[in-house]
Design a protein around this motif. Structure first.
Motif, PDB file in Angstrom:
ATOM      1  N   GLY A  53     -10.853  28.252  23.735  1.00  0.00           N
ATOM      2  CA  GLY A  53      -9.965  27.551  22.811  1.00  0.00           C
ATOM      3  C   GLY A  53     -10.574  26.319  22.178  1.00  0.00           C
ATOM      4  N   VAL A  54     -11.357  25.564  22.946  1.00  0.00           N
ATOM      5  CA  VAL A  54     -11.964  24.340  22.421  1.00  0.00           C
ATOM      6  C   VAL A  54     -13.325  24.643  21.800  1.00  0.00           C
ATOM      7  CG1 VAL A  54     -12.787  22.022  23.028  1.00  0.00           C
ATOM      8  CG2 VAL A  54     -10.723  22.927  24.099  1.00  0.00           C
ATOM      9  N   GLY A  55     -14.066  25.546  22.433  1.00  0.00           N
ATOM     10  CA  GLY A  55     -15.374  25.928  21.899  1.00  0.00           C
ATOM     11  C   GLY A  55     -16.487  25.534  22.840  1.00  0.00           C
ATOM     12  N   ASP A  56     -17.355  26.503  23.195  1.00  0.00           N
ATOM     13  CA  ASP A  56     -18.405  26.198  24.169  1.00  0.00           C
ATOM     14  C   ASP A  56     -19.540  25.363  23.607  1.00  0.00           C
ATOM     15  OD1 ASP A  56     -19.652  28.075  22.603  1.00  0.00           O
ATOM     16  OD2 ASP A  56     -19.785  29.613  24.155  1.00  0.00           O
ATOM     17  N   SER A  57     -19.499  25.053  22.285  1.00  0.00           N
ATOM     18  CA  SER A  57     -20.531  24.185  21.706  1.00  0.00           C
ATOM     19  C   SER A  57     -20.091  22.723  21.655  1.00  0.00           C
ATOM     20  CB  SER A  57     -20.885  24.660  20.289  1.00  0.00           C
ATOM     21  OG  SER A  57     -19.807  24.428  19.387  1.00  0.00           O
ATOM     22  N   ALA A  84      -5.102  23.486  23.190  1.00  0.00           N
ATOM     23  CA  ALA A  84      -5.348  24.796  23.797  1.00  0.00           C
ATOM     24  C   ALA A  84      -4.257  25.172  24.809  1.00  0.00           C
ATOM     25  CB  ALA A  84      -6.739  24.839  24.427  1.00  0.00           C
ATOM     26  N   PRO A  85      -3.837  24.263  25.716  1.00  0.00           N
ATOM     27  CA  PRO A  85      -2.755  24.619  26.635  1.00  0.00           C
ATOM     28  C   PRO A  85      -1.432  24.929  25.931  1.00  0.00           C
ATOM     29  CG  PRO A  85      -3.965  22.739  27.490  1.00  0.00           C
ATOM     30  CD  PRO A  85      -4.467  22.974  26.101  1.00  0.00           C
ATOM     31  N   VAL A  86      -1.095  24.146  24.909  1.00  0.00           N
ATOM     32  CA  VAL A  86       0.145  24.406  24.173  1.00  0.00           C
ATOM     33  C   VAL A  86       0.062  25.768  23.483  1.00  0.00           C
ATOM     34  CG1 VAL A  86       1.587  23.680  22.232  1.00  0.00           C
ATOM     35  CG2 VAL A  86       0.765  21.985  23.878  1.00  0.00           C
ATOM     36  N   THR A  87      -1.099  26.081  22.920  1.00  0.00           N
ATOM     37  CA  THR A  87      -1.277  27.381  22.264  1.00  0.00           C
ATOM     38  C   THR A  87      -1.199  28.511  23.269  1.00  0.00           C
ATOM     39  OG1 THR A  87      -2.700  26.313  20.618  1.00  0.00           O
ATOM     40  CG2 THR A  87      -2.780  28.709  20.730  1.00  0.00           C
ATOM     41  N   ARG A  88      -1.801  28.315  24.439  1.00  0.00           N
ATOM     42  CA  ARG A  88      -1.692  29.308  25.508  1.00  0.00           C
ATOM     43  C   ARG A  88      -0.238  29.562  25.882  1.00  0.00           C
ATOM     44  NH1 ARG A  88       0.891  28.671  29.703  1.00  0.00           N
ATOM     45  NH2 ARG A  88      -0.065  26.639  30.126  1.00  0.00           N
ATOM     46  N   SER A  89       0.540  28.482  25.998  1.00  0.00           N
ATOM     47  CA  SER A  89       1.960  28.608  26.328  1.00  0.00           C
ATOM     48  C   SER A  89       2.721  29.301  25.203  1.00  0.00           C
ATOM     49  CB  SER A  89       2.547  27.223  26.599  1.00  0.00           C
ATOM     50  OG  SER A  89       3.920  27.316  26.913  1.00  0.00           O
ATOM     51  N   TYR A  90       2.378  28.973  23.972  1.00  0.00           N
ATOM     52  CA  TYR A  90       3.010  29.585  22.798  1.00  0.00           C
ATOM     53  C   TYR A  90       2.824  31.101  22.828  1.00  0.00           C
ATOM     54  CZ  TYR A  90       3.653  30.677  17.786  1.00  0.00           C
ATOM     55  OH  TYR A  90       4.055  31.222  16.588  1.00  0.00           O
ATOM     56  N   TYR A 289      -5.583  24.529  12.479  1.00  0.00           N
ATOM     57  CA  TYR A 289      -6.365  25.466  13.295  1.00  0.00           C
ATOM     58  C   TYR A 289      -5.725  26.856  13.216  1.00  0.00           C
ATOM     59  CZ  TYR A 289      -2.753  23.931  16.639  1.00  0.00           C
ATOM     60  OH  TYR A 289      -1.562  23.585  17.235  1.00  0.00           O
ATOM     61  N   ASN A 290      -5.926  27.530  12.098  1.00  0.00           N
ATOM     62  CA  ASN A 290      -5.216  28.780  11.829  1.00  0.00           C
ATOM     63  C   ASN A 290      -5.636  29.948  12.711  1.00  0.00           C
ATOM     64  OD1 ASN A 290      -3.784  27.468   9.893  1.00  0.00           O
ATOM     65  ND2 ASN A 290      -4.872  28.318   8.145  1.00  0.00           N
ATOM     66  N   GLY A 291      -6.804  29.888  13.339  1.00  0.00           N
ATOM     67  CA  GLY A 291      -7.270  31.047  14.101  1.00  0.00           C
ATOM     68  C   GLY A 291      -7.095  30.966  15.597  1.00  0.00           C
ATOM     69  N   LEU A 292      -6.610  29.832  16.117  1.00  0.00           N
ATOM     70  CA  LEU A 292      -6.615  29.633  17.564  1.00  0.00           C
ATOM     71  C   LEU A 292      -5.635  30.547  18.294  1.00  0.00           C
ATOM     72  CD1 LEU A 292      -7.737  28.128  19.977  1.00  0.00           C
ATOM     73  CD2 LEU A 292      -6.068  26.313  19.577  1.00  0.00           C
ATOM     74  N   VAL A 293      -4.427  30.705  17.763  1.00  0.00           N
ATOM     75  CA  VAL A 293      -3.441  31.568  18.423  1.00  0.00           C
ATOM     76  C   VAL A 293      -3.986  32.985  18.550  1.00  0.00           C
ATOM     77  CG1 VAL A 293      -1.138  32.578  18.238  1.00  0.00           C
ATOM     78  CG2 VAL A 293      -1.474  30.171  17.676  1.00  0.00           C
ATOM     79  N   GLU A 294      -4.605  33.461  17.493  1.00  0.00           N
ATOM     80  CA  GLU A 294      -5.190  34.805  17.499  1.00  0.00           C
ATOM     81  C   GLU A 294      -6.324  34.897  18.526  1.00  0.00           C
ATOM     82  OE1 GLU A 294      -6.272  38.037  13.982  1.00  0.00           O
ATOM     83  OE2 GLU A 294      -6.168  35.889  13.545  1.00  0.00           O
ATOM     84  N   GLY A 297      -5.112  35.592  22.000  1.00  0.00           N
ATOM     85  CA  GLY A 297      -4.374  36.818  22.263  1.00  0.00           C
ATOM     86  C   GLY A 297      -3.041  36.951  21.567  1.00  0.00           C
ATOM     87  N   GLY A 298      -2.702  36.030  20.690  1.00  0.00           N
ATOM     88  CA  GLY A 298      -1.444  36.116  19.966  1.00  0.00           C
ATOM     89  C   GLY A 298      -1.638  36.637  18.560  1.00  0.00           C
ATOM     90  N   PRO A 299      -0.562  36.735  17.790  1.00  0.00           N
ATOM     91  CA  PRO A 299      -0.677  37.170  16.399  1.00  0.00           C
ATOM     92  C   PRO A 299      -1.267  36.067  15.530  1.00  0.00           C
ATOM     93  CG  PRO A 299       1.582  36.538  16.876  1.00  0.00           C
ATOM     94  CD  PRO A 299       0.835  36.454  18.176  1.00  0.00           C
ATOM     95  N   ALA A 300      -1.785  36.418  14.376  1.00  0.00           N
ATOM     96  CA  ALA A 300      -2.308  35.414  13.445  1.00  0.00           C
ATOM     97  C   ALA A 300      -1.207  34.405  13.144  1.00  0.00           C
ATOM     98  CB  ALA A 300      -2.789  36.093  12.168  1.00  0.00           C
ATOM     99  N   THR A 301      -1.463  33.141  13.449  1.00  0.00           N
ATOM    100  CA  THR A 301      -0.429  32.103  13.348  1.00  0.00           C
ATOM    101  C   THR A 301      -1.036  30.818  12.791  1.00  0.00           C
ATOM    102  OG1 THR A 301       0.677  33.011  15.309  1.00  0.00           O
ATOM    103  CG2 THR A 301       1.345  30.812  14.595  1.00  0.00           C
ATOM    104  N   PRO A 302      -0.753  30.469  11.541  1.00  0.00           N
ATOM    105  CA  PRO A 302      -1.255  29.200  11.003  1.00  0.00           C
ATOM    106  C   PRO A 302      -0.634  28.031  11.745  1.00  0.00           C
ATOM    107  CG  PRO A 302       0.347  30.185   9.505  1.00  0.00           C
ATOM    108  CD  PRO A 302       0.100  31.194  10.589  1.00  0.00           C
TER     109      PRO A 302
END
Length: 422
Positions: A53-57, A84-90, A289-294, A297-302
């Motif tokens: 979610g945050v990025g390994d770089s 990232a945690p809020v998105t995971r919960s979402y 961050y339009n791509g994070l939910v996807e 594992g979630g649907p495309a969510t802006p």
């Protein structure tokens, strides 16, 4: 041998904690006004969440996370950031299926990062954050920025600077990424090892490097604004128009990038320009961050959000000489003289507190003079004096500490009297 607090952490003691309560209260009140609801996520999550979610770089993942293996051999990490945690919960709680969209959330939670402690930066720190998930409307970008500005301004801050930029959509970012690689690659060996590692993974983050910020290639690096397609240009124009409509002043900085990999389109930071604030002026930052939910594992969510450091907010208030008014006064202090009066003072104090009156009494068997000194120290508005003679008559002497006026009141009417005099 004494045990001291761990480096990079801080005790928040009475007298200071009240300031925290004020700013937390303001953040909650403004969030409610903007129709954002509170969410609370666990202090630790699976390490993979932040790597993905945050990025390994990012510095957070590479250098700053508190990661441990539990007894079940699972890799867990103390929460270093909130998005990232809020998105995971979402995703996990299928909030994308709720009837009220977009989902608008806020949090006020401790975060943990292993970094060098300095003024306003700790290894355990508190962030107030906002996440608006499910809308691609540029107006909500401006709303999120407006919410952050409102919190600062209503707490009294005036010396603020809002800096905005766009990172463009995926197509624009790819074109910009290719240009950055071509720009830095011939001389990349002159940069730090982190920048060398980021060249192909995420060259945009080279622009955010603190070690090499004065390198001459930084000044001539290609600007994202040169690589925006029409859709990205129009989006950014609409964000700026919405800010203009709300009379929110801003500065466009094409070099502004955010430190996390999941950002696209709008990026912003709010800085303090107060004299003597320090070299690190950023108070908060965020973006879309339009791509994070996807990715999780979630649907495309802006989505768009920000995070605000409460420690740095307190420093900014101090730099501007703003004092937060805290209510430390006591409504009533009960002075009891004699064994029977002391016994009765327990139920009197209980009645006062049940009536919503801030009150206290002596528990150290002090003399009358010392009890009055304690009442003064606690800034009590009233002192209720109960002796054996008063107790036999069912009365109590109540002194107004501001006027000096003293009056006899029936014991059962004390709460009403104090309430009326507050």
């Amino acid at each position: 041998m004494s045990i001291n607090i761990p480096r990079g952490t801080k005790d928040i003691l009475p007298g200071e904690v009240e300031k925290w309560q004020i700013i937390e209260g303001k953040a909650k009140e403004v969030s409610a006004r903007f129709n954002y609801k509170e969410i609370r996520t666990p202090v630790f999550e699976h390490t993979d969440l932040f790597q993905r979610g945050v990025g390994d770089s990012t510095d957070i993942v590479q250098k700053e996370m508190y990661t441990f293996t539990d007894r079940g051999e699972r890799s867990l990490t103390l929460r270093p950031e909130g998005t990232a945690p809020v998105t995971r919960s979402y995703v996990e709680n299928k909030m994308f299926g709720l009837p009220g969209q977009p989902v608008k959330l806020y949090y006020i939670q401790p975060m943990f990062r292993y970094e060098r402690p300095q003024a306003g930066r700790y290894r355990q720190f508190v962030q107030f954050g906002i996440e608006a998930m499910g809308s691609a409307d540029p107006a909500i970008d401006a709303e999120v920025i407006s919410l952050a500005m409102t919190v600062y301004q209503e707490l009294g801050l005036k010396k603020l600077r809002l800096v905005i930029n766009t990172l463009g959509d995926a197509e624009s970012r790819k074109a910009h990424k290719d240009a950055l690689i071509a720009h830095f690659e011939p001389r990349i060996e002159e940069f730090c090892s982190d920048c060398q590692n980021r060249l192909t993974k995420n060259p945009l983050r080279i622009l955010d490097c603190k070690k090499d910020r004065d390198h001459d290639l930084m000044k001539t690096a290609p600007s994202i604004l040169e690589y925006l397609n029409e859709e990205s240009k129009n989006y950014f124009d609409q964000v700026k128009t919405s800010l203009d409509d709300m009379n929110i002043q801003y500065v466009i900085d094409p070099t502004l990038v955010r430190g996390l990999d999941y950002y696209n389109h709008t990026a912003f930071e709010i800085m303090s320009e107060a004299e003597g604030f320090g070299a690190i002026t950023t108070l908060s930052g965020g973006g879309r961050y339009n791509g994070l939910v996807e990715d999780l594992g979630g649907p495309a969510t802006p989505s768009i959000g920000f995070a605000m450091s409460l420690e740095r907010l307190l420093l900014a208030l101090e730099a501007e000489g703003i004092t937060l008014e805290t209510e430390e006064d006591l409504d009533c202090y009960v002075v009891a003289l004699g064994d029977e009066a002391k016994k009765k003072s327990i139920s009197i104090l209980n009645d006062l507190r049940n009536a919503g009156i801030k009150s206290d009494k002596d528990y150290l068997d002090k003399k009358m003079k010392a009890q009055f000194k304690a009442a003064d120290r606690l800034k009590a508005r009233f002192v209720a004096i109960l002796g054996e003679e008063e107790l036999s008559k069912g009365i109590i002497n109540v002194k107004n500490m501001e006027s000096g006026e003293q009056k006899e009141v029936r014991i059962e009417e004390l709460s009403t009297f104090v309430k009326q005099g507050k």
